[in-house]
Each structure stands twice: as structure tokens, then as C-alpha cells.
Write an enzyme that holds these catalytic residues in place. Sequence first.
Site, short mmCIF file in Angstrom:
data_model
loop_
_atom_site.label_atom_id
_atom_site.label_comp_id
_atom_site.label_asym_id
_atom_site.label_seq_id
_atom_site.Cartn_x
_atom_site.Cartn_y
_atom_site.Cartn_z
N LYS A 163 0.82 -1.21 0.00
CA LYS A 163 0.00 0.00 0.00
C LYS A 163 0.86 1.27 0.00
O LYS A 163 0.62 2.19 -0.79
CB LYS A 163 -0.92 -0.03 1.22
CG LYS A 163 -1.64 1.27 1.53
CD LYS A 163 -2.54 1.11 2.71
CE LYS A 163 -1.81 0.90 4.00
NZ LYS A 163 -1.09 2.11 4.48
N THR A 164 1.84 1.32 0.91
CA THR A 164 2.69 2.51 1.00
C THR A 164 3.46 2.73 -0.29
O THR A 164 3.62 3.86 -0.75
CB THR A 164 3.66 2.38 2.19
OG1 THR A 164 2.92 2.17 3.39
CG2 THR A 164 4.52 3.62 2.34
N ASP A 171 -4.82 7.90 2.98
CA ASP A 171 -4.35 6.59 3.43
C ASP A 171 -5.28 6.09 4.55
O ASP A 171 -5.91 6.88 5.25
CB ASP A 171 -2.91 6.74 3.96
CG ASP A 171 -2.24 5.41 4.24
OD1 ASP A 171 -2.76 4.37 3.78
OD2 ASP A 171 -1.19 5.41 4.90
N GLU A 172 -5.38 4.77 4.72
CA GLU A 172 -6.17 4.15 5.79
C GLU A 172 -7.61 4.70 5.80
O GLU A 172 -8.15 5.08 6.85
CB GLU A 172 -5.51 4.40 7.17
CG GLU A 172 -4.05 3.95 7.26
CD GLU A 172 -3.87 2.44 7.33
OE1 GLU A 172 -4.86 1.72 7.11
OE2 GLU A 172 -2.74 2.00 7.59
N GLN A 184 -9.22 -4.27 7.91
CA GLN A 184 -8.39 -3.73 8.97
C GLN A 184 -9.02 -2.49 9.61
O GLN A 184 -8.33 -1.65 10.19
CB GLN A 184 -7.00 -3.38 8.43
CG GLN A 184 -6.23 -4.59 7.93
CD GLN A 184 -4.81 -4.25 7.51
OE1 GLN A 184 -3.97 -3.90 8.33
NE2 GLN A 184 -4.55 -4.35 6.22
N ARG A 204 0.41 -9.14 10.96
CA ARG A 204 1.64 -8.39 11.28
C ARG A 204 2.86 -9.29 11.11
O ARG A 204 3.99 -8.81 11.05
CB ARG A 204 1.64 -7.90 12.73
CG ARG A 204 0.54 -6.92 13.16
CD ARG A 204 0.36 -5.78 12.23
NE ARG A 204 -0.64 -6.09 11.22
CZ ARG A 204 -0.75 -5.48 10.05
NH1 ARG A 204 0.11 -4.55 9.71
NH2 ARG A 204 -1.68 -5.82 9.18
#
Length: 727
Positions: free
Chosen positions: A32-33, A218-219, A249, A601
Site C-alpha cells: 500500500k505505502t 491513506d487508511e 483492517q 503483522r
Amino acid sequence: MTLLKTLNLEQKEAVEYLDGPQMIVAGAGSGKTRVLTYKIAYLIDQGFEPSSILALTFTNKAANEMKQRIRALIGESADHLWMGTFHSIFARILRIEADKINFRSNFSIYDAEDSAALVSTILQEMNWMMEGVTANSIHHKISYLKNQMIYPKEYADSIASSVLEKKIADIYEEYNKRLHENNSMDFDDLLLKPIELFNEKEKVLQKYKKKFTYILVDEYQDTNRAQYELLRLLVSSKRTICVVGDDAQSIYGWRGADIRNMLDFERDFPKAKIFRLEQNYRSTKTILAAAGSVIKNNAEQIAKTLWTENNEGEELSLVRCSDEKDEAYQLTKLIREEISQKKLSYKDFAILYRINSQSRALEDAFRRERIPYRIIGGIEFYKRKEVKDLIAYLRVLSNQSDEESLLRIMNFPQRGIGNTSISKMIAFARKHHLTLFDTMMRVFEVIEVKERIQKNVKAFKLLLDKYIALKEKLSLGELISALIDELGILRIYKEENTPESLVRYENIQELLNAINDYSRSIPNATMEQYLAEVSLVSGVDQMEDENNSVTMMTVHSAKGLEFPVVFVSGLEEDIFPLAPKFNSDSRIEEERRLFYVALTRAQSKVYLTYARSRYRFGEVAYQSKSRFIEELDPSTYVELNGASGRKGSSRRTKKDFVYDEQYQEDYDDFNQEQKSLRMGSKVMHEKFGLGKVQQINGIGEMQRVTVAFEEAGVKQLLVKFAKLRVL
């Protein structure tokens, strides 16, 4: 761009799409980043001015990481991007436009502790108190109302019904009034005030709609109502917006995040294009299969299937422990085994838990076994008392209307100005419509204050005036060093020579280092810039990657991070998921998403632990294992009987445990109305969480209850207003 060749097909298509609104559904570990970074670089390559791009994130850490990556791709032009957290970006806009909403640009930003202190001041002046109702609980309610964009008048006229709620409405209105008088905003205002600004000042709104020709978020799954409203206002008619997120998430519903913002994106932005990033680069096939087998049980989600080219990897290990002490012992043993067998370092391990109180037993074991660890989300550096005291000095030097900061430092270090004298000065200030700062100059008119104390107040005022004048002549580092020196704080802590005072001494030195580092990195930085930055720092932002120690944190704090080996501890009903008997279906789905976040994670190995009993609320509680364990695909994990490896449990006073399933309950049959409040009842409170009733006194409207809460400690509450749910 030749750089796009390094992206996979789905990532490349998402980066190159510029024909309207788009949503990138980015599964865990799918890059994503990387996609956001390349998207911004691509926009600039296609002719967008860096200063016209608004990129909004949820942590400073994420924003800084992206800025560094973009700078590596396109050079110094990245410095002109408007990139940061929602709160930092809109605080920046508010400083530019503050006068439009009757604030000054040097306004202070209050954190939760400052805000609760202001509520406490208001309660004292109103001479109002109710048993079981605290300044913290009232501030929590005000913050909740602000997040829902419910203002004092609407709350008073349409919602408040009980005596307590009507009083909260009065306090809420006075609280906002005091914030304005103090030229201060709380954390929630940093989102609400821009909405007010844009709604009331059309020219200002058009200025920023014209300025920001492309918006990236983002998010997106974590946005709340106010953040959504800001985006709706700012997006131009060309609908040039790109949101990135993962509905699986979405874990912040408890603080106002609304997963519907993501699920309804196509409704909100017609003709939006959806891109799915489903290739995972982080985890093994087995970890992904395990996470997928659990999250598929959620009804509300966007369809996607994560896959990876990584190896199959090890199965997850499920470790059954006898109690929380045994659980902590098993974790230390497994970490040593992993290090020995795989040549790992302590920093390769993370221990995740659902609630902060779980860390105590873990810390005891890690200290005993001499394993280095760090806790993320404990008392953050900038929230430590001695650090906040010095930051309060800087805030007063910047904004003399900041009454709460002035009250904090009035008698720090001790200068003989007691609470009684301060109360008399405040009364004088209110009577004559003065700020407390201005009242200090006229303290000789406050005849109720003794002459000796008047002189102390005058000396303190002269000290502040001196450094207000020096503010324009010295660098930030020089100013704070001179101030600390004159106050003699370091000398005081050193002379006390206690373990606590020496820690405070070190923290002051660290603050000096931080300010000097900031001054060196931004040579012409103002005090206001520094204060704005530190007021918005979070615990995750302060993580030091080079620290070789095991990381302990709640699953919420772990969002966006990754580790080679992850332990998910306390997998028991009532802990993870938290209090399922109380939670609605939507809350259980959020708990399941939280478990999904915990699993994803991990890069190579996951350990899951649960205890057959746990010491809670002052006694042994028999635990049943989490439903999420039952939802795991059996082919993805193996069971270990961890308890047999420990010599002599320190606490076994009852008969041997009956196996977990005997304690399972049929939650569908739960009927709240049939439950009555009695000694020993487990209860759920909106703010304090899960607790156990220790004592009940009185009857009717004056009935009081003493509850031992797992996180918040022992509280006395009026049953009528506590809204306790009996579990």
C-alpha cells in the site's frame, strides 16, 4: 515513468489511473505505502504541482516514511507536498486562517489531559459534583459528541434528557467557551473547526478546493464522520480523489471510525473505479490462509482474496497455558528457542495483547529472564509530567491566553503560590474580564492574596515577560536551555537524588536533545511550529527501529507494523474478543478484524496463546478459549501444551481445571433484562470497560456500586447514571 516497471500489474494500473475518483482496496502486506508513494511521484511526473497535492495519513510515522521515499524518487520537490496526518494538516490550515473564526494563529492545542484539567476547573467553579462522575468521564463524553459532530445546543435541545446529561450540556458549552477564551483548541477541534471555517467562509473553501487539485487518503477505513465531511467539502468538481484502505483492517469503530465510508465509496463518488491489491509480500502462505479462514466469517466486507508467492512457511503454534504467569514464562522460553534455532534478534519479536493490563505479567517474566523489552503505548515521552511541565512553559510564552498551561506552571518549581491564592486570582480575573496572565500584573489589587504571595506572583510574571521578549532573539534551543537553567529544574531533580527524580532529570535532558535536534533540522523553526508538532505526536511515531528489544503493545498499536515473529496472547473469551456477551454483531466483526490485523503483522511465524485461568478482578477466573481459535482452519496450526514445560505454578489453590468447553455459554440466549446487579456480577461500562462488582450500597436513585475495572481500577458509581450492562 521507468520506475513503474518495479510495480506489479495491479499496482501499476492503480498508480496510472487519473480519470476520476478511485478506491484502492489494499490487502495486508500488499504494498500500500509503495503504491501511494509511486502514485504521488507519478502525479508530479504528469504535471501536477507538488504544492497542489494533499496527502492525508493517520500517523506522522507513515507520512514521514512516504516523504522520504518520494524524495528518493523525485528529489527536493517532495518537500512542497501537503502531506501529514488529518490533524496536522488541518491544524496548519487553521493557523493560516485562524482570524476567520475568531482565533489567533498562535492557538494552543490541548491533549486529553489538558482538556480534562479544563473540565475539572469548570466543575470547581460551578461548585458541582456527582459521585462517580469525574472530569475525565465528562471530557470523554464531550469528545464523543464532537466526533459525532454534535454541538452543545443540539445536545441540550434534542438529546440530553436526564439531570446528568443536561448538566453535561452546560459544561460542554462552557468548555467550548473557555477554549476560545484561552485561544486554544482540543484535538477534536482540529477537525471540527475547519468544517466550521469552510461552511461559514465560502471564499476560504474555494481557495483550498482550487489549491488542492488532487487528494489522496491513506487508511480510509479509519476515517470518522468529521474526516469524511472534510473530504466531501474539499474534493473538487473533477472528483480527483484517491483513497486507499482495507475494510478488513477497520479497527477503530470505538473512537468514531466508520467502515461505511469505505463500503459506500461507490455510492458517495459515482463512477468511482475500484482497484484490488491482493498480492501479499509480507507473510507466508500459511499465515495468509489462517487469517483468511477467520475474516471470511465477517458479513460486512469487500470481496478479495489475498495470495502470495512467498513460501508455505511454518504452521501457527497454539500454546495452551495454565495461567497468565505460565503464559509469560512460555513466551520467554519460545523466544529463546527461536533465537537459538533461527539466529534472530530480540527486535524480531512482537507480543500483541488486547488490553494494556495484560502486559504486567509479561513484564515481570521478561525482567526475571533478563530479556530486553519495550512497551509501545505506555506513558508516551511527551505525556510525562516533567516534560509536559516544560512544554507548558513554552505554550505560555507563545500564547499568554492559555490559562490551563499557566495554571500548570504557576507553582512549578514551587514558588509559594498556593491553590487558595490562585483561586482568588481566578475570581478577580472573571470579575474584571481579564485573562489570568493579565491578572498577575494586577495581583496587588487582589487584596485577599497575602503580600508575600503577591510578590512571588509578580516575580513569576516578570520571569515570563523576560522570556517572551527573548523569544524573538534566541533560537528555540537557546531559549529553553536558558529557561531550564534559570528555573533550576535540573538542579532540583539532581539534589533530590531519588530513582524517580533521576529519571525526571534524564527526561529533561532528552527534551533538550529533542529541541536541539529539531532546531538543527529546521533552522528557522518557530516555537509555534515545534509546539504544533509535539502536540500531535503519538506513541507509534516515537518507535526507534534500532532498539534491539522485544516489542510489547496492544493490537491497535501494532497497526501498520510488521515483525518476523508475532505472539498473540490472551486468546480467551471476554478478552479477545473483548466481552462478547455485551458486544453487538458489528462489534464482534470489529474484534475479528482486530484478530486479522494481529495475524497479518507476522512475516514468518505466529504463536497464539491462551490460559485456562487468569487472575482478574482480584480472584482466579476460569477462562474459555477464544472463538477465533475455533474459526481457524485446522490445517494452518498445531497445538502445543505449553503448561507442562513450567516447574511449579505459583498459584494453584483450587481443584484442577475443567476443560474450556465446559465454560462456553450460548450467547444467543443472553437476555439483559433477566440479569440483576449483585455482588460479583461482571459488568461493562461505556468508558471504563469490563469490571466486577465489589460492593452495592443504598437503594433506588441513590444506589451506589463499587466496581473493580480491569483497565481503570476501582470506581464508585451511581447506578442510575452509570449505565452498567450486566454480563
